[in-house]
Design a protein around this motif. Sequence first.
Motif, PDB file in Angstrom:
ATOM      1  N   ARG A  71       0.827  -1.213   0.000  1.00 24.25           N
ATOM      2  CA  ARG A  71       0.000   0.000   0.000  1.00 24.25           C
ATOM      3  C   ARG A  71       0.862   1.263   0.000  1.00 24.25           C
ATOM      4  NH1 ARG A  71      -5.461   0.641   3.459  1.00 24.25           N
ATOM      5  NH2 ARG A  71      -6.137   2.642   2.586  1.00 24.25           N
ATOM      6  N   MET A  72       1.885   1.283   0.848  1.00 28.26           N
ATOM      7  CA  MET A  72       2.726   2.476   0.936  1.00 28.26           C
ATOM      8  C   MET A  72       3.416   2.772  -0.388  1.00 28.26           C
ATOM      9  SD  MET A  72       4.344   2.437   4.786  1.00 28.26           S
ATOM     10  CE  MET A  72       4.709   0.693   4.831  1.00 28.26           C
ATOM     11  N   ALA A  73       3.925   1.737  -1.053  1.00 30.18           N
ATOM     12  CA  ALA A  73       4.607   1.944  -2.323  1.00 30.18           C
ATOM     13  C   ALA A  73       3.647   2.483  -3.382  1.00 30.18           C
ATOM     14  CB  ALA A  73       5.235   0.634  -2.790  1.00 30.18           C
ATOM     15  N   LEU A  74       2.476   1.872  -3.486  1.00 35.96           N
ATOM     16  CA  LEU A  74       1.501   2.308  -4.485  1.00 35.96           C
ATOM     17  C   LEU A  74       1.007   3.723  -4.212  1.00 35.96           C
ATOM     18  CD1 LEU A  74      -0.520  -1.028  -4.781  1.00 35.96           C
ATOM     19  CD2 LEU A  74       0.923  -0.015  -6.568  1.00 35.96           C
ATOM     20  N   GLU A  97       0.128   7.641 -16.171  1.00 37.69           N
ATOM     21  CA  GLU A  97       0.981   6.653 -15.516  1.00 37.69           C
ATOM     22  C   GLU A  97       0.500   6.341 -14.100  1.00 37.69           C
ATOM     23  OE1 GLU A  97       5.344   7.336 -16.110  1.00 37.69           O
ATOM     24  OE2 GLU A  97       4.619   9.068 -17.252  1.00 37.69           O
ATOM     25  N   ALA A  98      -0.144   7.293 -13.482  1.00 42.54           N
ATOM     26  CA  ALA A  98      -0.627   7.077 -12.112  1.00 42.54           C
ATOM     27  C   ALA A  98      -1.828   6.138 -12.076  1.00 42.54           C
ATOM     28  CB  ALA A  98      -0.986   8.410 -11.461  1.00 42.54           C
ATOM     29  N   ILE A  99      -2.656   6.172 -13.103  1.00 44.23           N
ATOM     30  CA  ILE A  99      -3.911   5.410 -13.074  1.00 44.23           C
ATOM     31  C   ILE A  99      -3.709   3.906 -12.889  1.00 44.23           C
ATOM     32  CG2 ILE A  99      -5.892   4.709 -14.500  1.00 44.23           C
ATOM     33  CD1 ILE A  99      -6.033   7.642 -15.461  1.00 44.23           C
ATOM     34  N   PRO A 100      -2.771   3.238 -13.584  1.00 44.97           N
ATOM     35  CA  PRO A 100      -2.587   1.799 -13.328  1.00 44.97           C
ATOM     36  C   PRO A 100      -2.205   1.487 -11.884  1.00 44.97           C
ATOM     37  CG  PRO A 100      -1.537   2.426 -15.394  1.00 44.97           C
ATOM     38  CD  PRO A 100      -1.938   3.699 -14.718  1.00 44.97           C
ATOM     39  N   LEU A 101      -1.400   2.346 -11.265  1.00 40.45           N
ATOM     40  CA  LEU A 101      -1.033   2.130  -9.865  1.00 40.45           C
ATOM     41  C   LEU A 101      -2.255   2.305  -8.961  1.00 40.45           C
ATOM     42  CD1 LEU A 101       2.388   4.023  -9.693  1.00 40.45           C
ATOM     43  CD2 LEU A 101       2.001   1.575  -9.978  1.00 40.45           C
ATOM     44  N   LEU A 102      -3.087   3.283  -9.290  1.00 42.14           N
ATOM     45  CA  LEU A 102      -4.310   3.485  -8.507  1.00 42.14           C
ATOM     46  C   LEU A 102      -5.292   2.339  -8.717  1.00 42.14           C
ATOM     47  CD1 LEU A 102      -4.622   7.316  -9.093  1.00 42.14           C
ATOM     48  CD2 LEU A 102      -4.195   6.197  -6.900  1.00 42.14           C
ATOM     49  N   ASN A 103      -5.294   1.747  -9.916  1.00 44.31           N
ATOM     50  CA  ASN A 103      -6.115   0.552 -10.130  1.00 44.31           C
ATOM     51  C   ASN A 103      -5.691  -0.565  -9.176  1.00 44.31           C
ATOM     52  OD1 ASN A 103      -7.426   1.867 -12.222  1.00 44.31           O
ATOM     53  ND2 ASN A 103      -6.218   0.885 -13.836  1.00 44.31           N
ATOM     54  N   ASP A 104      -4.364  -0.782  -9.088  1.00 46.11           N
ATOM     55  CA  ASP A 104      -3.848  -1.797  -8.154  1.00 46.11           C
ATOM     56  C   ASP A 104      -4.214  -1.454  -6.719  1.00 46.11           C
ATOM     57  OD1 ASP A 104      -2.757  -3.354 -10.106  1.00 46.11           O
ATOM     58  OD2 ASP A 104      -0.671  -2.754  -9.758  1.00 46.11           O
TER      59      ASP A 104
END
Length: 281
Positions: free
Chosen positions: A172-175, A190-197
């Motif tokens: 969670r902290m990394a994402l 680029e942020a959206i895929p990380l927010l999806n995860d």
Amino acid sequence: MLLRLTVIITACLCLGLLSPLQAQDPATDDHAYLTLVDSAQTATATGRYDDAAALLHRALSARPASPTNVLLLSNLGMVQHYAGRDSLAYTTLSSALAQAPGSATILMNRGKVLTALGRFDSAIADFSAALRRDTSRMEPRFYRAMLLIHTGEVLSADADADTLMWRSPRSRMALEAKSACLRAMSRFDEAIPLLNDLINHYPDAAAYGARAACRVMTDDLNGAAADIAEALTRDPSNPDFLLTRALLNKKRYRREDSLKDAEEAIRNGANPERVKAVLAL
């Protein structure tokens, strides 16, 4: 933390490392001392912070020379922080740090309190000191990254975020840290895929609100509408979410709705100048 502390204290008692008490208070025997620590843990877990503080004070008074008191003092500082008494918490944690200047945990805790007090440079210094003592710790690196974003040092924050991603890419902290850095650099796609995860594994209002903002900025207005609705269902008075919906409504040419959201965001704590800047009013 308090449960771990109980284990440490129990071990010390069994090894005879804690001196016997001379006072006659019923809390001075070994069992009662550990009971105080356990009861403080329960009070903290259930949000009874005044009770927890009182119990920790009793435990500290019961064994004033105990080598484990610095751990109790650190926990007391955090209980005071949870209760909103940040100035008192800072004093308590500074006292604990004076007794154990090499403690990464106490440095990290004081950094959190300094953040709450708005003393961001001092908080960053404490998180950095904690990392110098233990570079493997994720938490102080995460908090430092988020503060560096807040103070405009985005490239330094991104270096911390990259370290978090390298060590635990699905944590969670990394994402949260990496997606926040990308948003701060306007790299919304680029942020959206990380927010999806993040939403797939740790769904909360903040994650939905962050993805909504990214989708607004990339003109995915339908996706943004769904996300901001979910975010506001979870946290209806969040000024950042209301401002995101105001921007969304502006992009949908719903001027009256946008202005209403802007006014509501300000009523809930948003900076009026920031609202004007975001909406170009």
